[in-house]
Structure formats: structure tokens, C-alpha cells
Design a protein around this motif. Structure first.
Motif, short mmCIF file in Angstrom:
data_model
loop_
_atom_site.label_atom_id
_atom_site.label_comp_id
_atom_site.label_asym_id
_atom_site.label_seq_id
_atom_site.Cartn_x
_atom_site.Cartn_y
_atom_site.Cartn_z
N SER A 34 7.36 13.52 -47.50
CA SER A 34 6.02 12.56 -46.37
C SER A 34 4.92 13.79 -46.17
N VAL A 35 4.12 13.88 -46.92
CA VAL A 35 3.31 14.91 -46.54
C VAL A 35 1.71 14.91 -45.95
N SER A 36 2.09 15.25 -44.46
CA SER A 36 1.20 14.55 -43.46
C SER A 36 -0.35 16.15 -42.93
N ARG A 37 -0.82 15.94 -42.12
CA ARG A 37 -1.74 17.29 -41.20
C ARG A 37 -2.14 16.73 -40.33
N ARG A 38 -1.56 17.64 -38.96
CA ARG A 38 -2.38 17.27 -37.97
C ARG A 38 -3.66 17.77 -38.06
N ALA A 39 -4.42 17.30 -36.42
CA ALA A 39 -6.11 17.60 -36.88
C ALA A 39 -6.25 18.62 -35.13
N SER A 40 -6.71 19.20 -35.65
CA SER A 40 -7.71 19.81 -34.58
C SER A 40 -8.88 19.15 -34.51
N ILE A 41 -9.64 19.21 -33.46
CA ILE A 41 -10.66 18.78 -32.98
C ILE A 41 -11.33 19.27 -31.55
N GLY A 42 -13.09 19.79 -32.00
CA GLY A 42 -13.65 19.79 -31.09
C GLY A 42 -14.41 18.94 -30.42
N CYS A 43 -14.34 18.40 -28.86
CA CYS A 43 -15.04 17.56 -28.70
C CYS A 43 -16.22 17.26 -28.16
N VAL A 44 -17.53 17.18 -28.06
CA VAL A 44 -19.01 17.39 -27.46
C VAL A 44 -19.38 16.33 -26.73
N ARG A 45 -20.27 16.12 -25.33
CA ARG A 45 -20.96 15.24 -24.81
C ARG A 45 -22.70 15.68 -25.68
N LEU A 46 -23.28 14.42 -25.77
CA LEU A 46 -24.07 14.97 -26.27
C LEU A 46 -25.25 14.14 -25.03
N THR A 47 -26.77 14.44 -25.11
CA THR A 47 -27.72 14.54 -24.68
C THR A 47 -29.13 14.28 -25.93
N PRO A 48 -30.08 13.69 -25.33
CA PRO A 48 -30.84 13.86 -25.76
C PRO A 48 -31.95 15.39 -26.32
N GLN A 49 -31.22 15.92 -25.46
CA GLN A 49 -31.73 17.39 -25.96
C GLN A 49 -31.44 17.97 -27.63
N THR A 50 -29.69 17.62 -27.08
CA THR A 50 -28.92 17.85 -27.85
C THR A 50 -29.34 18.20 -29.70
N GLN A 51 -30.10 18.98 -30.93
CA GLN A 51 -30.34 18.70 -31.42
C GLN A 51 -29.52 19.12 -32.34
N THR A 52 -29.42 18.36 -34.13
CA THR A 52 -29.15 17.73 -34.13
C THR A 52 -27.59 19.04 -34.98
N HIS A 53 -27.97 20.13 -35.81
CA HIS A 53 -27.37 20.96 -36.20
C HIS A 53 -27.04 21.91 -35.07
#
Length: 435
Positions: free
Chosen positions: A140-159
């Protein structure tokens, strides 16, 4: 007229040919052809709406995904990516979506704003990624994940949001993988410290990376019975980096045929076992285990040197044991048969712990520090901790409780029957000097 998220479902084949063709084109542009997630272009187009509403971005990268392609082929990797997307999609509320940036990197945009909701959903995403699996023969093959979490504001540009999410995700990687890291004000400077593989290889060649030792005390009499050898990088500019700032890159360097600091490991074991009469623990990675099992490099004799083998403990890390548990167990059992001891580190973290205990023989179980945090004065936490210690003893293993930061915690684990304890209250990692 632009379609909403809800309207971007697979085209309805009952429509007239021209309308159907337009719908098919819109769907293809909005959808990642491999996984069925939203496309990168779709993410770029719809990002602003989430930023304006102060939503949240989760940047997801699967841990050790390359080994799926390497071991089982790219079609297996593709199947696993599709399974991960399906698991994530089952969690999404109306209007939220998952998009594939490329490779095994995904972004989830959510309207969640409350800190508790954001944290809970991050944990759900991590669990969803890890639950996706595929069968390959008996595996049974699976992989875990590393996740980065960011709160967005109207000033935060896409890139900028992508870059911030990537930084937070890399911090999660450097802290041990398989976790959610919420971006904070220190992460930019920490990210700057993360070295490249080339820098790591040069540091190893210059003997800048060695070991500090942290004491492990026996609970009954508080005698120092062992030490954990912890990597430290003493850079030429005077900075001293802890493993969280370079360990994931160091694993990559090993994969690129760099050699670990074996001479310093041997000196540490000899100082601990011969001079101090104690046992010495080393945290070992998947790359280390693979080098042993493949017969390509046997680093064990070089680490042990003249030390008695039964005083050497190899700790199997959380990230070293995943879907290849049978292969890892075979290598672990061979190590134990050679006379060294094996510890299962971070016990209590992750759903596969019981499977590991069933499959692998271990001498020591190191109970993760989160189980002692807040345990004094919390009956439920105490019962859980007592149960873990009792379980270890029933299978013939000794216990080390990690993360002891005050007298109350030490008194508690001693009263619950733990064999050993480790933490800043009992001693910080320090350089050693063999006379």
C-alpha cells in the motif's frame, strides 16, 4: 460570460455541439489534465477573490514523492496524485478549490478566516493527503505532506502569496516534514538560512558539521544513562545551525553521494560509551537505511569504531518509515541482529505507529514531547501517557519521554514508570571534549 466555480463541472453532453465545444474548452483550461484539480491558470484568475475576503492559502508538497516514481514508475505516481486530489476535494466547502501548480505541488484556497478553523482544516488536509494510497501487489503506497499556511489580505499579490506559501512549506520540511507550518515573521530569515545541496556538501568536506550531545537521564535516580548525538553546523561566519535548518537538504546531499560526518560520529560514540559508560543515540534517515540495505555503503562500523555495539542506539525517524515499512523492518531487524539497539522515535505521531510496532522489533520507544506538554494537572493526558508507557513495557521495550521542560513534568513521567527522560530541564545539547 465568465463561469463561476460551481458551474465549472464536466461538460453536459446533451448541449448543442457549439455550446458543448465552448464548455469543453472552458473546462480544459480550468482543469489540470492529469489530476482533475483546478489548473494553475484557474488559480491565478480566481486568487483575488480569496485575498479580498481575507481567506487562507495552503501550499502542499508531498514528502518523498520522487521515490514513488523511482520505485514504481511514473504511472503509479500519477495515480497517487489523482488519489490525493480526490481526498482533498472531499474536504472542500462551496467555492473553495485545490489547484495543481506542477509536479506534486498543490495550492488550496479557502474562505476560512478564524484561526482555529484554519488550523483544524490544515490538519485535515495533511491527513487527507496521507490517506490517499494505491495498491502495488501487496504494498500500500502513500505519501505524507508538508503544508505551508498563509493568511491572505487584499494587499497580498498573487505571486507574493505563492512565494510566502512556498516559504512556509519549506519551513515545514525543515522541521521534520509531515506537518502544517503557519507562516510567521521569523520565517523569511529562517528560509534564508536553508542551504543548498552544494553548500551542504562543501560543509561536510570542510568538517563543519559535527555533533552536540544531549543527556538522557534514568528516571529512578536521575543518573545520566545516555546521550543523544545531535547534528550541529558550525559555519565559518560563527553561526551555529540546528538540524531543523538544514536536515532535509542534508538528506538530499546524501542521496547525491555526499558522506555523513562519520569521523565525528565515531568520536561521539567513543566519548559517550567508553569515557562516560553510557549509551549513545543517533537519529537515522531513510537515506541511511537505504545505504545499508543496498549494500552500497555500510556506515555502521565507521560510526561504532571501538565502542561496544550494545551501547549504540539507532533511532528510526518519523519520515524514515512510510509505505516501505516491510523493507525498513528487514533492515532494522538486521541491525538488531548485529548487536546494536533500535529506538522508535516520535512515538504517538502518525497513524502508522501501531503497524510499526507490529512489524519491527525495537528496544526503545521515544514518546513524542507533545504528550507530556500540559500533562501535569490533566488527568486525560496522564492516562494517555501512562498507557503508552505500559504498552512499550508489554512488548519488552524501554521508554524515553522527550520534551521534559520542568520539574513537574519529570516527576510525572517518573511516577508513571517511564525508564528515561530527555529535555532542556535535564540538559541542553552541548559540545563535548574528549581528553
Amino acid at each position: 460570460m465568465k463561469k463561476t466555480l460551481a458551474e465549472l463541472d464536466p461538460p453536459d453532453t446533451s448541449r448543442d455541439p457549439l455550446t458543448l465545444r465552448i464548455a469543453e474548452l472552458e473546462y480544459r483550461l480550468a482543469t489540470d489534465g492529469l489530476t482533475g484539480a483546478r489548473s494553475r491558470d484557474f488559480f491565478l484568475e480566481h486568487y483575488t477573490r480569496f485575498a479580498q475576503s481575507h481567506g487562507t492559502l495552503y501550499f502542499i508538497d508531498l514528502d518523498n514523492f520522487k521515490t514513488v516514481n523511482d520505485h514504481y514508475g511514473h504511472s503509479a505516481g500519477d495515480d497517487l496524485l489523482r488519489g490525493v486530489v480526490r481526498s482533498i476535494q472531499r474536504l472542500l466547502a462551496g467555492g473553495d478549490f485545490v489547484a495543481r501548480l506542477g509536479g506534486d505541488e498543490f495550492i488550496v484556497l479557502s474562505h476560512l478566516c478564524h484561526p482555529a478553523d484554519i488550523e483544524r482544516f490544515g490538519d485535515q488536509l495533511r491527513a487527507a493527503c496521507g490517506s490517499a494510497s494505491l495498491r502495488i501487489g501487496e504494498l500500500s503506497v502513500s505519501r505524507r505532506a508538508s503544508i505551508g499556511c498563509v493568511r491572505l489580505t487584499p494587499q497580498t499579490q498573487t505571486h507574493e502569496a505563492i512565494d510566502l506559501g512556498d516559504t512556509a512549506m519549506r519551513c515545514a520540511k525543515s522541521l521534520g516534514k509531515n506537518r502544517v507550518h503557519h507562516l510567521n515573521k521569523h520565517d523569511a530569515s529562517r528560509a534564508d538560512l536553508n542551504p543548498s545541496v552544494d553548500e551542504l556538501r562543501l560543509a561536510l568536506e570542510r568538517s563543519e558539521i559535527g555533533y552536540y550531545l544531549q543527556p538522557i537521564v534514568r528516571c529512578t535516580d536521575r543518573h545520566v544513562a545516555g546521550y543523544e548525538a545531535l547534528l550541529r553546523w558550525e559555519r565559518a561566519n560563527g553561526d551555529i545551525l540546528a538540524p531543523a535548518q538544514f536536515l532535509s537538504t542534508m538528506t538530499d546531499a546524501y542521496t547525491a553521494n555526499a558522506r555523513p560526518p562519520l569521523q565525528f560520529a565515531r568520536k561521539a560514540t567513543e566519548w559517550v560509551t567508553v569515557d562516560q559508560g553510557a549509551f549513545c543515540c543517533f537519529n537515522i534517515s531513510m537515506a541511511f537505511l537505504e545505504s545499508i540495505s543496498s549494500g552500497h555503503d555500510d556506515w555502521v562500523p565507521e560510526i561504532i569504531g571501538s565502542s561496544p555495539r550494545d551501547q549504540i542506539v539507532f533511532e528510526i525517524t518519523e519520515t524514515a518509515v512510510n509505505s516501505e515499512i516491510e523493507s525498513v523492518a528487514s533492515t532494522v531487524n538486521a541491525l538488531r541482529d548485529s548487536g546494536v539497539q533500535v529506538a522508535l522515535d516520535d512515538f504517538g505521531v502518525g497513524a502508522s505507529n501501531m503497524e510499526r510496532l507490529h512489524t519491527m522489533r525495537v528496544d526503545i520507544i521515544k514518546i513524542d514531547q507533545r504528550f507530556v506538554r500540559g500533562a501535569p494537572g490533566n488527568k486525560r493526558s496522564q492516562d494517555i501517557l501512562a498507557g503508552m508507557i505500559d504498552l512499550a513495557h508489554k512488548i519488552g521495550a524501554e521508554t524515553v519521554v522527550e520534551g521534559i521542560e520542568d520539574a513537574d513534568q519529570f516527576d510525572l513521567v517518573r511516577s508513571l514508570g517511564a525508564d528515561y527522560a530527555q529535555g532542556f530541564y535535564l540538559g541542553h545539547p552541548l559540545p563535548y571534549q574528549r581528553t
